[in-house]
Scaffold this motif. Structure first.
Motif, PDB file in Angstrom:
ATOM      1  N   TYR A   1       0.881  -1.238   0.284  1.00 19.85           N
ATOM      2  CA  TYR A   1      -0.030  -0.131   0.229  1.00 19.85           C
ATOM      3  C   TYR A   1       0.768   1.179   0.166  1.00 19.85           C
ATOM      4  N   LEU A   2       0.273   2.470  -0.692  1.00 16.12           N
ATOM      5  CA  LEU A   2       1.129   3.466  -0.777  1.00 16.12           C
ATOM      6  C   LEU A   2       0.301   4.704  -0.572  1.00 16.12           C
ATOM      7  N   ARG A   3       1.014   5.833   0.162  1.00 17.65           N
ATOM      8  CA  ARG A   3       0.451   6.790   0.404  1.00 17.65           C
ATOM      9  C   ARG A   3       0.940   7.874  -0.655  1.00 17.65           C
ATOM     10  N   ILE A   4      -0.019   8.371  -1.552  1.00 18.26           N
ATOM     11  CA  ILE A   4       0.206   9.256  -2.775  1.00 18.26           C
ATOM     12  C   ILE A   4      -0.064  10.623  -2.303  1.00 18.26           C
ATOM     13  N   ASN A   5       0.560  11.614  -2.379  1.00 19.15           N
ATOM     14  CA  ASN A   5       0.354  13.115  -1.961  1.00 19.15           C
ATOM     15  C   ASN A   5       0.481  13.878  -3.200  1.00 19.15           C
ATOM     16  N   GLY A   6      -0.526  14.809  -3.461  1.00 15.88           N
ATOM     17  CA  GLY A   6      -0.487  15.704  -4.674  1.00 15.88           C
ATOM     18  C   GLY A   6      -1.432  15.512  -5.736  1.00 15.88           C
ATOM     19  N   MET A   7      -2.254  14.454  -5.655  1.00 14.34           N
ATOM     20  CA  MET A   7      -3.491  14.137  -6.468  1.00 14.34           C
ATOM     21  C   MET A   7      -4.634  15.154  -6.183  1.00 14.34           C
ATOM     22  N   THR A   8      -5.114  15.702  -7.452  1.00  9.28           N
ATOM     23  CA  THR A   8      -6.102  16.560  -7.131  1.00  9.28           C
ATOM     24  C   THR A   8      -7.366  16.096  -8.008  1.00  9.28           C
ATOM     25  N   CYS A   9      -7.120  15.416  -9.121  1.00 11.07           N
ATOM     26  CA  CYS A   9      -8.495  14.984  -9.915  1.00 11.07           C
ATOM     27  C   CYS A   9      -8.309  13.613 -10.514  1.00 11.07           C
ATOM     28  N   GLY A  10      -9.050  13.514 -11.306  1.00 10.63           N
ATOM     29  CA  GLY A  10      -9.153  11.848 -11.787  1.00 10.63           C
ATOM     30  C   GLY A  10      -8.170  11.608 -12.853  1.00 10.63           C
ATOM     31  N   SER A  11      -7.563  12.780 -13.557  1.00 11.39           N
ATOM     32  CA  SER A  11      -6.500  12.626 -14.514  1.00 11.39           C
ATOM     33  C   SER A  11      -4.972  12.300 -13.745  1.00 11.39           C
ATOM     34  N   CYS A  12      -5.091  12.891 -12.335  1.00 17.23           N
ATOM     35  CA  CYS A  12      -3.766  12.268 -11.956  1.00 17.23           C
ATOM     36  C   CYS A  12      -3.848  10.885 -11.454  1.00 17.23           C
ATOM     37  N   VAL A  13      -5.206  10.396 -11.051  1.00 18.80           N
ATOM     38  CA  VAL A  13      -5.111   8.877 -10.839  1.00 18.80           C
ATOM     39  C   VAL A  13      -4.819   8.210 -12.331  1.00 18.80           C
ATOM     40  N   ALA A  14      -5.404   8.575 -13.541  1.00 15.65           N
ATOM     41  CA  ALA A  14      -5.039   7.844 -14.312  1.00 15.65           C
ATOM     42  C   ALA A  14      -3.731   7.953 -15.206  1.00 15.65           C
ATOM     43  N   ALA A  15      -2.913   9.080 -14.874  1.00 17.99           N
ATOM     44  CA  ALA A  15      -1.672   9.219 -15.079  1.00 17.99           C
ATOM     45  C   ALA A  15      -0.741   8.219 -14.294  1.00 17.99           C
ATOM     46  N   ILE A  16      -1.119   8.242 -12.857  1.00 17.96           N
ATOM     47  CA  ILE A  16      -0.381   7.262 -12.035  1.00 17.96           C
ATOM     48  C   ILE A  16      -0.564   5.692 -12.477  1.00 17.96           C
ATOM     49  N   GLU A  17      -1.733   5.433 -12.772  1.00 19.89           N
ATOM     50  CA  GLU A  17      -2.212   4.016 -13.149  1.00 19.89           C
ATOM     51  C   GLU A  17      -1.549   3.742 -14.483  1.00 19.89           C
ATOM     52  N   LYS A  18      -1.746   4.433 -15.250  1.00 18.51           N
ATOM     53  CA  LYS A  18      -0.892   4.413 -16.653  1.00 18.51           C
ATOM     54  C   LYS A  18       0.462   4.071 -16.515  1.00 18.51           C
ATOM     55  N   HIS A  19       1.436   4.964 -15.817  1.00 25.66           N
ATOM     56  CA  HIS A  19       2.585   4.909 -15.334  1.00 25.66           C
ATOM     57  C   HIS A  19       2.791   3.605 -14.847  1.00 25.66           C
ATOM     58  N   CYS A  20       1.983   3.196 -14.059  1.00 28.71           N
ATOM     59  CA  CYS A  20       2.487   1.961 -12.993  1.00 28.71           C
ATOM     60  C   CYS A  20       2.462   0.639 -14.029  1.00 28.71           C
TER      61      CYS A  20
END
Length: 271
Positions: free
Chosen positions: A197-216
């Motif tokens: 489990y990770l704590r991720i700071n700085g996300m503000t919207c769904g685009s942030c989520v999508a970018a992280i998931e795509k990256h991973c």
């Protein structure tokens, strides 16, 4: 131990001829945009899975690497494109055809000066395009052009320096490529995975989520990831033999989202 010849002789019957049906080529690469060992691991993981790629090595500090591949199964433009799709700038240099790979035990080394001496002298041998000597394992991994030299002559050159060479791999095979294949038909891939489990700071919207998931999904060793925006957390399934939770967190942090591991389950994932 002295072998048959000490110097290359292109007219000598000891010169090796590469198997045309298993012809290999070597090309060096310039790779820009890498920032850490996670970048190196991701590139090597993705490219090594391509059909026709025998070996890939990358040097982070020198922003370079090389690939040994089968030109009948894959072209170097495909390799370059795959690396660029991961977000790196990549160019290839001149392709050297008809190369062979072998590994040999080298007895008699006592320090890093021995390693450096062998690498510098053998690299000067005709046709040698790459050599890596490891003191701890007492091993040398060598790539050379068949038309200009032979395994026997290269081993003789090492022996002439006062070291002893012993065979450890079949001819024309790299040590990293002869590990026995594991029968996986009846193995559940989830049995090899762990969850963190990770704590991720700085996300503000769904685009942030999508970018992280795509990256991973492009990270070698990551099987799946679920990011919760409101909780600022992520659940990741990963292969511990290929990557660690801290490496995953570091890779996400490099996107601009400060990330750290909050919990790692010791048991295997249930799926």
């Amino acid at each position: 131990m002295r072998l048959d010849k000490a110097t290359p002789d292109l007219n000598n019957s000891n010169m090796e001829v590469c198997d045309k049906e298993d012809s290999k080529s070597f090309v060096s690469l310039n790779i820009f945009g890498m920032t850490c060992n996670s970048c190196v691991k991701n590139i090597k993981g993705k490219i090594s899975e391509l059909k026709g790629v025998y070996l890939i090595e990358i040097n982070l500090n020198e922003k370079s690497g090389f690939v040994v591949f089968s030109p009948s199964q894959i072209d170097i433009d495909t390799v370059v494109s795959e690396i660029e799709e991961m977000g790196f700038d990549c160019t290839s240099n001149k392709i050297l055809n008809n190369v062979s790979l072998f590994s040999t035990k080298v007895e008699g080394m006592t320090c890093n000066s021995c390693v450096q001496n062998i690498e510098e002298n053998i690299f000067k041998q005709p046709g040698v395009v790459n050599i890596k000597v490891t003191l701890e394992s007492k091993q040398a991994d060598i790539i050379y052009q068949c038309s200009e030299n032979s395994e026997t002559n290269i081993k003789n050159a090492i022996s002439d320096m006062g070291f002893v060479c012993d065979d450890i791999t079949p001819k024309n095979q790299c040590i990293s490529k002869i590990l026995p294949k594991i029968q996986t038909e009846n193995i559940n891939i989830d049995d090899a995975l762990k969850k963190c489990y990770l704590r991720i700071n700085g996300m503000t919207c769904g685009s942030c989520v999508a970018a992280i998931e795509k990256h991973c999904t492009k990270i070698f060793g990551v099987h799946s990831i679920f990011v919760a925006l409101l909780a600022a957390k992520a659940e990741v399934k990963y292969n511990p033999n290929e990557i660690t939770p801290n490496e995953i967190a570091l890779s996400i942090s490099e996107l601009g989202f400060e990330t750290h591991v909050t919990e790692e389950l010791g048991e295997r994932c249930a799926g």
